[in-house]
Design a protein around this motif. Structure first.
Motif, mmCIF file in Angstrom:
data_model
loop_
_atom_site.group_PDB
_atom_site.id
_atom_site.type_symbol
_atom_site.label_atom_id
_atom_site.label_comp_id
_atom_site.label_asym_id
_atom_site.label_seq_id
_atom_site.Cartn_x
_atom_site.Cartn_y
_atom_site.Cartn_z
ATOM 1 N N VAL A 10 -0.971 -12.156 4.712
ATOM 2 C CA VAL A 10 -1.751 -11.030 5.205
ATOM 3 C C VAL A 10 -2.051 -11.281 6.677
ATOM 4 O O VAL A 10 -2.758 -12.234 7.013
ATOM 5 C CB VAL A 10 -3.053 -10.858 4.396
ATOM 6 N N ARG A 68 -5.153 -8.443 -2.150
ATOM 7 C CA ARG A 68 -4.034 -9.309 -1.775
ATOM 8 C C ARG A 68 -2.787 -8.977 -2.599
ATOM 9 O O ARG A 68 -1.676 -8.942 -2.071
ATOM 10 C CB ARG A 68 -4.423 -10.774 -1.956
ATOM 11 N N LEU A 80 -1.331 -5.700 -1.231
ATOM 12 C CA LEU A 80 -0.610 -5.862 0.032
ATOM 13 C C LEU A 80 0.720 -6.587 -0.168
ATOM 14 O O LEU A 80 1.660 -6.371 0.598
ATOM 15 C CB LEU A 80 -1.483 -6.637 1.029
ATOM 16 N N TRP A 116 -3.974 0.455 4.333
ATOM 17 C CA TRP A 116 -3.411 -0.885 4.238
ATOM 18 C C TRP A 116 -3.799 -1.724 5.455
ATOM 19 O O TRP A 116 -4.014 -2.937 5.327
ATOM 20 C CB TRP A 116 -1.890 -0.809 4.103
ATOM 21 N N SER A 169 -5.838 -5.125 5.269
ATOM 22 C CA SER A 169 -5.230 -6.326 5.846
ATOM 23 C C SER A 169 -6.161 -6.985 6.851
ATOM 24 O O SER A 169 -6.262 -8.213 6.906
ATOM 25 C CB SER A 169 -3.893 -5.961 6.501
#
Length: 302
Positions: free
Chosen positions: A166, A193, A196, A233, A237
């Motif tokens: 990330v 997590r 992503l 996103w 992140s």
């Protein structure tokens, strides 16, 4: 091919296992059958000595008993003692478990062994045709013996899952450094997590929908809404990257210890005039860029 199982335990916990399908189970079966044939040939050589002395009926009876013991007793004994593994399954990384995820016992192994001999493979199974057809029709690759015993064959050796990296979007680095992340739950951070790490595997509409829902949960937890014009996103992140940076900073020692230097004749420090004292360096906030930023400076994750 293998797929994730959808089995659920009695406590409503979804099992994170991969069911072994026809290819891997077939290879394990070939290894077991080869070993059984070797033992059977050795037994036939020994029993042939009985027929030499003229007692053919006794030799035939002993041969049938030995055949059943080898073809049925071999999987039953191994699966009972090793909690669901024969030598072939050990070689292929497979194991037999109950449908609730627990280890098999003697009764499960006995039902599987008898069904395998009489239904799936040998007596009525047409040399494994019944087992192959049943396994292809089953979503988890189960044969008749598995349905009767309430068992499932799973894979124990699976490729290690890669932990997604990330990264911090540069446009949100200063904004993220001002966040209070102490109220972010660990389970929510883990869900973000995982999301992503799978954005490249999902459809764009699914990425947007899942990201929006997770972003709203994170925003409610940390009290910082998604900045205008920032994709979900990128927001997620930035939050995770900042959380990781702070966790890594806690692991580093706050004070670096070195070898102390002792002066033999310490001298008193001369007084410094107020006009000569060094002024602290001014802290200036980050300046806005001189040129206008593009409408969408964020690139979707790869």
């Amino acid at each position: 091919m293998e797929q994730e199982s959808e089995l659920v335990t009695g406590e409503a916990v979804v099992l994170d296992v991969r069911a072994a399908k026809l290819a891997s189970r077939g290879l394990a079966m070939m290894v077991d059958v080869a070993l059984q044939l070797i033992v059977l040939v050795i037994a036939m050589l020994v029993l042939s000595q009985v027929a030499v002395f003229g007692d053919e009926a006794l030799a035939l009876t002993l041969f049938l008993v030995t055949l059943v013991l080898i073809m049925v007793g071999y999987p039953v004994i191994f699966e009972t003692l090793s909690r669901g593994r024969t030598l072939g399954k050990m070689a292929l990384g497979l194991r037999v478990v109950r449908t609730d995820g627990g280890p098999v016992r003697f009764r499960h192994a006995l039902v599987r062994g008898l069904a395998g001999f009489f239904v799936d493979f040998w007596a009525l199974g047409m040399l494994g045709v019944v087992a192959v057809v049943t396994s292809l029709l089953s979503p988890n690759g189960r044969r008749v013996g598995d349905y009767l015993a309430g068992t499932l064959v799973i894979r124990e050796r699976m490729p290690a899952a890669r932990t997604p990296y990330v990264g911090m979007p540069p446009q949100l680095a200063y904004w993220a450094s001002q966040l209070d992340l102490t109220r972010l739950p660990n389970d929510l951070a883990l869900a973000v997590r995982q999301y992503l790490g799978r954005t490249s595997e999902l459809r764009p509409e699914a990425v947007e929908a899942l990201g929006y829902g997770l972003a709203q949960q994170v925003a409610a937890a940390i009290g910082a809404p998604v900045p205008p014009g920032v994709p979900s996103w990128a927001y997620l992140s930035a939050v995770l990257a900042e959380r990781r940076r702070r966790d890594q900073a806690k692991l580093q020692p706050a004070v670096q210890y070195g070898t102390p230097v002792v002066q033999s004749h310490p001298q008193p420090a001369a007084p410094v005039a107020p006009s000569q004292a060094a002024a602290p360096a001014p802290v200036t906030p980050p300046r806005a860029p001189s040129e206008p930023a593009p409408e969408n400076p964020f690139a979707p994750p790869g």
